[in-house]
Design a protein around this motif. Structure first.
Motif, PDB file in Angstrom:
ATOM      1  N   LYS A   1      39.161  18.180  44.330  1.00 17.67           N
ATOM      2  CA  LYS A   1      40.590  18.248  44.044  1.00 17.67           C
ATOM      3  C   LYS A   1      40.896  19.442  43.140  1.00 17.67           C
ATOM      4  N   GLU A   2      39.942  19.722  42.268  1.00 15.34           N
ATOM      5  CA  GLU A   2      40.123  20.827  41.330  1.00 15.34           C
ATOM      6  C   GLU A   2      40.268  22.159  42.053  1.00 15.34           C
ATOM      7  N   ASN A   3      39.525  22.342  43.146  1.00 19.40           N
ATOM      8  CA  ASN A   3      39.508  23.640  43.818  1.00 19.40           C
ATOM      9  C   ASN A   3      40.456  23.716  45.014  1.00 19.40           C
ATOM     10  N   ALA A   4      41.082  22.599  45.361  1.00 22.06           N
ATOM     11  CA  ALA A   4      41.975  22.599  46.520  1.00 22.06           C
ATOM     12  C   ALA A   4      43.111  23.594  46.353  1.00 22.06           C
ATOM     13  N   ASN A   5      43.617  23.731  45.138  1.00 20.28           N
ATOM     14  CA  ASN A   5      44.714  24.664  44.877  1.00 20.28           C
ATOM     15  C   ASN A   5      44.371  25.584  43.699  1.00 20.28           C
ATOM     16  N   ALA A   6      43.100  26.007  43.622  1.00 20.38           N
ATOM     17  CA  ALA A   6      42.661  26.878  42.523  1.00 20.38           C
ATOM     18  C   ALA A   6      43.073  28.317  42.787  1.00 20.38           C
ATOM     19  N   PHE A   7      43.560  28.990  41.743  1.00 20.21           N
ATOM     20  CA  PHE A   7      43.983  30.389  41.850  1.00 20.21           C
ATOM     21  C   PHE A   7      43.208  31.239  40.856  1.00 20.21           C
ATOM     22  N   ASN A   8      42.901  32.446  41.271  1.00 16.68           N
ATOM     23  CA  ASN A   8      42.349  33.479  40.389  1.00 16.68           C
ATOM     24  C   ASN A   8      43.361  34.616  40.295  1.00 16.68           C
ATOM     25  N   THR A   9      43.201  35.439  39.260  1.00 12.79           N
ATOM     26  CA  THR A   9      44.059  36.620  39.107  1.00 12.79           C
ATOM     27  C   THR A   9      43.196  37.828  38.793  1.00 12.79           C
ATOM     28  N   LEU A  10      43.366  38.874  39.585  1.00 13.09           N
ATOM     29  CA  LEU A  10      42.720  40.154  39.304  1.00 13.09           C
ATOM     30  C   LEU A  10      43.776  41.081  38.745  1.00 13.09           C
ATOM     31  N   SER A  11      43.524  41.652  37.577  1.00 12.94           N
ATOM     32  CA  SER A  11      44.486  42.561  36.952  1.00 12.94           C
ATOM     33  C   SER A  11      43.793  43.845  36.539  1.00 12.94           C
ATOM     34  N   THR A  12      44.563  44.902  36.478  1.00 18.49           N
ATOM     35  CA  THR A  12      44.041  46.206  36.066  1.00 18.49           C
ATOM     36  C   THR A  12      44.823  46.701  34.856  1.00 18.49           C
ATOM     37  N   PRO A  13      44.129  47.283  33.882  1.00 21.35           N
ATOM     38  CA  PRO A  13      44.811  47.819  32.699  1.00 21.35           C
ATOM     39  C   PRO A  13      45.339  49.222  32.989  1.00 21.35           C
ATOM     40  N   THR A  14      45.947  49.839  31.998  1.00 16.06           N
ATOM     41  CA  THR A  14      46.323  51.239  32.099  1.00 16.06           C
ATOM     42  C   THR A  14      45.069  52.070  32.386  1.00 16.06           C
ATOM     43  N   GLY A  15      45.154  52.925  33.405  1.00 16.87           N
ATOM     44  CA  GLY A  15      44.006  53.751  33.754  1.00 16.87           C
ATOM     45  C   GLY A  15      42.910  53.005  34.498  1.00 16.87           C
ATOM     46  N   GLY A  16      43.257  51.885  35.129  1.00 18.62           N
ATOM     47  CA  GLY A  16      42.250  51.118  35.871  1.00 18.62           C
ATOM     48  C   GLY A  16      42.675  50.843  37.304  1.00 18.62           C
ATOM     49  N   GLN A  17      41.716  50.806  38.207  1.00 17.61           N
ATOM     50  CA  GLN A  17      41.923  50.380  39.590  1.00 17.61           C
ATOM     51  C   GLN A  17      40.767  49.464  39.972  1.00 17.61           C
ATOM     52  N   TYR A  18      41.021  48.566  40.958  1.00 16.45           N
ATOM     53  CA  TYR A  18      39.939  47.699  41.379  1.00 16.45           C
ATOM     54  C   TYR A  18      40.171  47.224  42.805  1.00 16.45           C
ATOM     55  N   ASN A  19      39.057  46.966  43.522  1.00 13.27           N
ATOM     56  CA  ASN A  19      39.116  46.505  44.906  1.00 13.27           C
ATOM     57  C   ASN A  19      38.541  45.095  45.017  1.00 13.27           C
ATOM     58  N   ILE A  20      39.099  44.344  45.953  1.00 12.37           N
ATOM     59  CA  ILE A  20      38.668  42.970  46.132  1.00 12.37           C
ATOM     60  C   ILE A  20      38.744  42.580  47.601  1.00 12.37           C
ATOM     61  N   VAL A  21      37.849  41.692  48.021  1.00 10.73           N
ATOM     62  CA  VAL A  21      37.899  41.101  49.358  1.00 10.73           C
ATOM     63  C   VAL A  21      38.153  39.610  49.178  1.00 10.73           C
ATOM     64  N   LEU A  22      39.287  39.147  49.683  1.00  7.99           N
ATOM     65  CA  LEU A  22      39.666  37.748  49.504  1.00  7.99           C
ATOM     66  C   LEU A  22      38.842  36.843  50.423  1.00  7.99           C
ATOM     67  N   ALA A  23      39.032  35.540  50.248  1.00  5.17           N
ATOM     68  CA  ALA A  23      38.204  34.569  50.974  1.00  5.17           C
ATOM     69  C   ALA A  23      38.384  34.651  52.488  1.00  5.17           C
ATOM     70  N   ASP A  24      39.540  35.148  52.962  1.00  8.17           N
ATOM     71  CA  ASP A  24      39.774  35.258  54.408  1.00  8.17           C
ATOM     72  C   ASP A  24      39.299  36.580  54.980  1.00  8.17           C
TER      73      ASP A  24
END
Length: 379
Positions: free
Chosen positions: A165-188
């Motif tokens: 139940k805990e993970n059924a609607n679990a959310f993560n957040t990826l954020s970047t600071p000033t001068g930062g970039q980042y790449n991600i591949v989601l679960a789909d």
């Protein structure tokens, strides 16, 4: 050393053909001239030290050359002499040169991000050296979060794990600071490139009949195709819906317009009570103070240049250009005069120091003065 000889050496330096012996000669002359200087001058009072040198250089009687510094120091001295634009040549009767202390370079951003898990734990991604599993989500470890060799975050769902139940609607957040970039591949399998000062909130696994994520800032999406489960991006009052395609969303809170640019496929854009569809090569503009969506043809390469490590401007206004530099270099910009009619086309690489980027912009007859981390702009 005669003036013509000095100019010949400087020309070789500009062309990158100086021999070690020539470097020593030029260094010795520079040290002699600088050591007799008694005049201060701010670097911004000169527009082009090399051009100024050729027109104003006051050299006199030939001087005996004595090797004082190793060659590596000689090269550094020449770089300081020509590369910083901070030379001052006095009148012939003074015969002196003074070098103003070089200001510290403002360096570009890089790969930096912060991952916030569903339990609130934050992981500073730039601090992670291990390129493997960095976290798991759910009571039964239903989702594994890894970092690959290129620093890309990936989500893998364990199909055999019972969904808690805990993970059924679990959310993560990826954020970047000033001068930062980042790449991600989601679960789909959707790839997301997150630009600087941005955040993406997303589920650790996509349940239900849609794939919904929330974006603040800017991101480029390569959405994995799934006709049964549309992919949706919510940014303030705008939502974008696709089945599988490539597009960019520019939605910073401190800018007046949300821009959605389509590279391939099709997307629907809904803003407040309006809805429209984009074709490849089109961009929708949704202004915060308006209820309408404006569609226009654009240079898609300029819209996604940041993803490829470039600044590319397509008739961009000065203030939007400077906002990009503020986010990437962590600077503050002040304007002295009306610059509303100044526009740019062209670009440069994002891995350059700020001083090099400003030189490119100065080709449009705009002047910049750097005071610490503040850039003052003059028309």
């Amino acid at each position: 050393m005669k003036e013509t000889e000095i100019l010949a050496l400087l020309q070789k330096y500009q062309e990158g053909t100086l021999s070690d012996e020539d470097k020593d000669k030029l260094d010795a002359w520079y040290l002699y001239a600088a050591s007799n200087s008694n005049r201060d001058l701010n670097e911004y009072e000169l527009e082009d030290s090399y051009g100024y040198l050729k027109s104003k250089l006051p050299l006199h009687a030939e001087t005996k050359v004595i090797k004082i510094w190793p060659r590596i120091v000689a090269a550094a001295s020449i770089a300081l002499l020509l590369g910083t634009g901070i030379l001052y040549w006095t009148k012939p009767k003074e015969k002196m040169v003074h070098i103003v202390e070089k200001t510290e370079e403002i360096v570009p951003g890089g790969t930096r991000g912060i991952l916030t898990l569903s339990n609130g734990k934050q992981i500073v991604l730039s601090d992670i050296s291990a390129k493997d599993t960095i976290a798991k989500e759910g009571e039964n470890d239903e989702v594994t979060i890894k970092m690959d060799a290129n620093g890309v975050i990936t989500y893998t769902v364990n199909p055999n794990a019972e969904i808690s139940k805990e993970n059924a609607n679990a959310f993560n957040t990826l954020s970047t600071p000033t001068g930062g970039q980042y790449n991600i591949v989601l679960a789909d399998g959707t790839k997301v490139y997150l630009n600087t000062v941005s955040s993406l909130k997303y589920p650790t696994r996509f349940n239900g009949n849609q794939r919904l994520v929330e974006l603040e800032g800017e991101a480029y999406f390569e959405v994995a195709k799934n006709k049964e489960k549309p992919f949706m991006v919510k940014s303030g009052n705008q939502s974008v819906e696709v089945l599988g395609t490539h597009f960019n969303i520019h939605a910073y809170n401190n800018e007046p317009v949300i821009k959605t640019t389509l590279l391939e496929g099709s997307v629907s854009v809904t803003y407040k009570n309006q809805k429209t569809f984009l074709k490849p090569g089109e961009q929708s503009n949704a202004a915060y103070n308006s209820n309408t969506i404006v569609i226009r043809k654009v240079d898609t390469e300029a819209a996604v240049a940041w993803k490829n490590g470039r600044f590319k401007f397509d008739n961009a206004d000065l203030k939007s250009v400077m906002k990009q530099l503020e986010r990437w270099y962590g600077i503050k910009v002040e304007y002295r005069g009306d610059v509303s009619d100044v526009r740019f086309s062209g670009g440069t690489f994002m891995n350059k120091n700020l001083s090099e980027v400003l030189k490119v912009l100065e080709l449009s007859n705009i002047k910049f003065k750097v005071e610490g981390k503040t850039i003052i702009v003059y028309p």
